[in-house]
Enzyme design. Structure first.
Site, PDB file in Angstrom:
ATOM      1  N   HIS A 171       0.811  -1.217   0.000  1.00 48.94           N
ATOM      2  CA  HIS A 171       0.000   0.000   0.000  1.00 48.94           C
ATOM      3  C   HIS A 171       0.847   1.272   0.000  1.00 48.94           C
ATOM      4  O   HIS A 171       0.321   2.357   0.203  1.00 48.94           O
ATOM      5  CB  HIS A 171      -0.950   0.013   1.199  1.00 48.94           C
ATOM      6  N   TYR A 258      17.308   2.091   2.858  1.00 50.74           N
ATOM      7  CA  TYR A 258      17.586   1.510   1.537  1.00 50.74           C
ATOM      8  C   TYR A 258      18.711   2.240   0.825  1.00 50.74           C
ATOM      9  O   TYR A 258      19.155   1.821  -0.250  1.00 50.74           O
ATOM     10  CB  TYR A 258      16.344   1.564   0.643  1.00 50.74           C
TER      11      TYR A 258
END
Length: 488
Positions: A171, A258
């Site tokens: 989502h 990340y």
């Protein structure tokens, strides 16, 4: 319509309830069967009681069954939904705790970085067991909808090795779009159109239109910097927007782990994160949140059960993809969403074998991806770094190859920015030994790993992280919720 949906990991109570009520918002789906399965009989019975209460309160013919025998739940299922967390919070705590000893500070640790890679090692053997059962006892050509993280690794394994029709669902795109619509002053989310593409948790809004008008970088930066809340909560994300020229779907905390630039030094971490909520960068934030949520649910279960007696309101159907995909496949009402699938030419400048997240349309013919998308070069470079880690991680998990696993962790962007090769080698040994109960493919490597740990001279430190908070008690959570209610 009458068909069967199996939910693996149904003990994820809140999420299972959301998927259940979403699906029952489709009028044609009242007469279907939900087969719940989980390794926890306790959690399974709690969620079954909640779903039974919903069915009763709404006078539905829907059938709900529950069993710890996964294969039985999958028998004859047309759709299989997975929201498993292999190893539970016990293993997850090690995903955060052990890397901290080597200077690696993670907010979530469920996608890549040291924690996400080990999470994938635990999940992938189980995912392949799911796929075997699906092939053997589910309805022919059953569709596997994976919600579990690490999304790309799980989906990659299911497609390449499990040989099951699989789509990964998240989502993040929807939440990012809601933020953009808000900062641009849209009266409703429907005024915003966009193309968002990349890989899961590193997806990029490469084309934005507000009421048909194209939104450029400068306008978007100005809108975020003027927002009284997001300007503080999303500092790192806004910085990436300024440098890359496009906005990332992922939260400040997720995105920070990340990349190799923002969490490699403690002083840098505190500069870029916000402590108003876990998702904005707190050390081990999602672990704390998950622990508090579990404790809260266990204590307040009677209230959750009572709330299940309310009528289903289709106007409150969530933007989770699952119910919309099923509706499109079964009724031919076309649905546009963002899906995790094998690239195969969809994104021109990412590897063909990668699991990408990109726009697609669903109808009776299946999920049809919009092909020929080219990412901005900086976005592609960032995605490729993660894809290379994901590929090695999947192959290591399949083969039980601890040397390849260490190489995967070594090549992770944040790990590489923080740790030396010697530290990475020892850290992986320590994590594999600590999580041996959930890593059967590495059983052969454990004696040597233990031996190396007993003789290693690599120093570690006792570090809680740059921005760690303690798990709050039930009393503290009650007080906070009461204060918020009074303030509103």
């Amino acid at each position: 319509m009458s068909f069967k949906i199996a939910i693996i990991g149904a003990g994820s109570v809140g999420f299972t309830k959301k998927l259940f009520t979403d699906i029952l918002c489709v009028s044609e789906f009242k007469d279907i069967e939900f087969a719940l399965t989980d390794v926890s009989e306790h959690n399974l019975q709690m969620i079954k009681a909640i779903l039974d209460r919903i069915v009763e309160a709404n006078g539905l013919p829907t059938r709900v069954t529950a069993t710890t025998e996964r294969r039985k739940a999958l028998e004859g299922a047309r759709y299989v939904i997975s929201c498993v967390r292999v190893g539970g919070l016990e293993a997850y705590a090690d995903d955060i705790r052990i890397p901290l000893k080597y200077g690696i500070d993670q907010c979530v640790g469920d996608t890549i970085c040291a924690g996400g890679i080990l999470y994938g090692q635990r999940n992938i053997p189980v995912i392949l067991d799911f796929c075997k059962d699906i092939r053997e006892v589910a309805e022919t050509n059953a569709k596997f909808l994976n919600y579990a993280n690490p999304m790309a690794m799980n989906t990659w394994a299911a497609i390449e090795y499990g040989k099951v029709d699989t789509v990964g669902l998240c989502h993040g795109v929807q939440h990012g779009a809601e933020q953009i619509a808000e900062v641009l002053g849209a009266k409703s989310r429907q005024e915003l159109d966009y193309v968002c593409s990349g890989i899961n948790h590193q997806t990029w809004f490469i084309d934005l239109r507000l009421n048909g008008r194209k939104i450029g970088k400068d306008e978007l930066v100005a809108a975020f910097e003027a927002h009284p809340v997001y300007s503080q909560q999303e500092k790192l994300r806004i910085d990436v927007l300024k440098r890359f020229g496009v906005y990332s779907t992922e939260s400040n905390g997720h995105l920070s782990e990340y990349l190799p630039w923002y969490r490699k030094r403690p002083d840098e971490i505190t500069r870029w994160i916000d402590m108003s909520d876990w998702i904005h960068g707190e050390t081990g934030g999602y672990l704390r949140y998950s622990t508090e949520t579990r404790n809260w649910f266990e204590t307040e279960y009677p209230q959750f059960l009572e709330a299940a007696s309310k009528p289903i309101d289709p106007s409150k159907r969530s933007n989770e993809h699952a119910s919309h995909i099923l509706e499109a496949l079964e009724t031919n009402r076309v649905y546009r969403g963002h899906f995790n699938v094998r690239n195969n030419g969809v994104i021109t400048n990412l590897p063909q074998d990668a699991i990408i997240e990109s726009p697609g349309f669903v109808d009776r013919f299946g999920i049809n991806m919009a092909a020929g998308i080219t990412l901005p070069e900086a976005c592609a470079a960032t995605c490729i770094a993660s894809i290379n880690v994901q590929r090695m991680s999947v192959h290591a998990a399949i083969a039980g190859d601890i040397d390849l696993l260490k190489l995967a962790v070594l090549h992770d962007p944040l790990v590489g920015a923080v740790s030396t090769p010697e530290e990475v080698w020892q850290m992986v040994d320590e994590m594999v030994v600590a999580q041996a109960a959930w890593l059967p493919q590495y059983a052969h490597a454990l004696p040597a790993a233990r031996e190396r740990l007993s003789t290693s001279g690599v120093k570690t430190r006792d570090w809680a992280g740059a921005a760690r908070r303690s798990v709050r008690s039930i009393e503290e959570l009650r007080a906070e919720k009461a204060a918020l209610k009074q303030a509103s």
